[in-house]
Write a protein that holds these residues in place. Structure first.
Motif, PDB file in Angstrom:
ATOM      1  N   ILE A  14      61.686  -1.178  50.732  1.00  0.00           N
ATOM      2  CA  ILE A  14      61.956  -0.188  50.290  1.00  0.00           C
ATOM      3  C   ILE A  14      62.789   0.003  49.406  1.00  0.00           C
ATOM      4  O   ILE A  14      63.244   1.178  48.856  1.00  0.00           O
ATOM      5  CB  ILE A  14      60.494   0.693  50.941  1.00  0.00           C
ATOM      6  N   SER A  15      62.875   0.350  50.912  1.00  0.00           N
ATOM      7  CA  SER A  15      64.755   0.640  50.953  1.00  0.00           C
ATOM      8  C   SER A  15      65.753  -0.138  49.628  1.00  0.00           C
ATOM      9  O   SER A  15      66.646   0.338  49.065  1.00  0.00           O
ATOM     10  CB  SER A  15      65.264   0.855  51.840  1.00  0.00           C
ATOM     11  N   LEU A  16      66.084  -1.632  49.660  1.00  0.00           N
ATOM     12  CA  LEU A  16      66.202  -2.571  48.797  1.00  0.00           C
ATOM     13  C   LEU A  16      65.672  -2.397  47.393  1.00  0.00           C
ATOM     14  O   LEU A  16      66.456  -1.946  46.604  1.00  0.00           O
ATOM     15  CB  LEU A  16      65.600  -4.019  49.421  1.00  0.00           C
ATOM     16  N   ILE A  19      67.255   1.266  45.594  1.00  0.00           N
ATOM     17  CA  ILE A  19      68.545   1.332  45.667  1.00  0.00           C
ATOM     18  C   ILE A  19      69.172   0.041  44.226  1.00  0.00           C
ATOM     19  O   ILE A  19      69.651   0.814  43.630  1.00  0.00           O
ATOM     20  CB  ILE A  19      69.469  -0.106  46.889  1.00  0.00           C
ATOM     21  N   VAL A  20      68.711  -0.339  43.892  1.00  0.00           N
ATOM     22  CA  VAL A  20      67.554  -1.475  42.765  1.00  0.00           C
ATOM     23  C   VAL A  20      67.769  -0.701  41.741  1.00  0.00           C
ATOM     24  O   VAL A  20      68.470  -0.889  40.530  1.00  0.00           O
ATOM     25  CB  VAL A  20      67.180  -3.344  42.553  1.00  0.00           C
ATOM     26  N   LEU A  21      66.817  -0.092  41.616  1.00  0.00           N
ATOM     27  CA  LEU A  21      66.321   0.762  40.830  1.00  0.00           C
ATOM     28  C   LEU A  21      67.320   2.066  40.673  1.00  0.00           C
ATOM     29  O   LEU A  21      67.774   2.841  39.706  1.00  0.00           O
ATOM     30  CB  LEU A  21      64.951   1.618  40.957  1.00  0.00           C
ATOM     31  N   VAL A  22      68.417   2.971  41.322  1.00  0.00           N
ATOM     32  CA  VAL A  22      69.714   3.633  41.397  1.00  0.00           C
ATOM     33  C   VAL A  22      70.500   3.064  40.265  1.00  0.00           C
ATOM     34  O   VAL A  22      70.660   3.871  39.975  1.00  0.00           O
ATOM     35  CB  VAL A  22      69.793   4.253  42.099  1.00  0.00           C
ATOM     36  N   TYR A  23      70.261   1.777  41.206  1.00  0.00           N
ATOM     37  CA  TYR A  23      71.989   0.995  40.500  1.00  0.00           C
ATOM     38  C   TYR A  23      71.210   0.846  39.220  1.00  0.00           C
ATOM     39  O   TYR A  23      72.269   0.460  38.008  1.00  0.00           O
ATOM     40  CB  TYR A  23      71.806  -0.210  41.027  1.00  0.00           C
TER      41      TYR A  23
END
Length: 61
Positions: A14-16, A19-23
């Motif tokens: 979920i954290s990964l 992180i991808v969505l924020v990027y």
């Protein structure tokens, strides 16, 4: 270590994903900000000056 990874695997996944969505969101915002004319910072092409330039470009095509 393997026990810790197996216990926290879903949290790591979920954290990964987050992180991808924020990027991707940051990348999109940076791309939108590049549409500005330079005279008005952060307008994303929505100020009158930028809108007028975009309309002239459409008419030239």
């Amino acid at each position: 270590m393997l026990l810790w990874l197996s216990a926290n695997g879903s949290t790591i996944i979920i954290s990964l994903i987050l992180i991808v969505l924020v990027y991707l969101a940051g990348k999109k915002l940076t791309k939108q900000k590049g549409n500005c004319c330079g005279n008005c910072s952060g307008c994303s092409g929505c100020c009158f000056h930028c809108f007028d330039e975009q309309e002239r470009e459409k008419q030239e095509l």
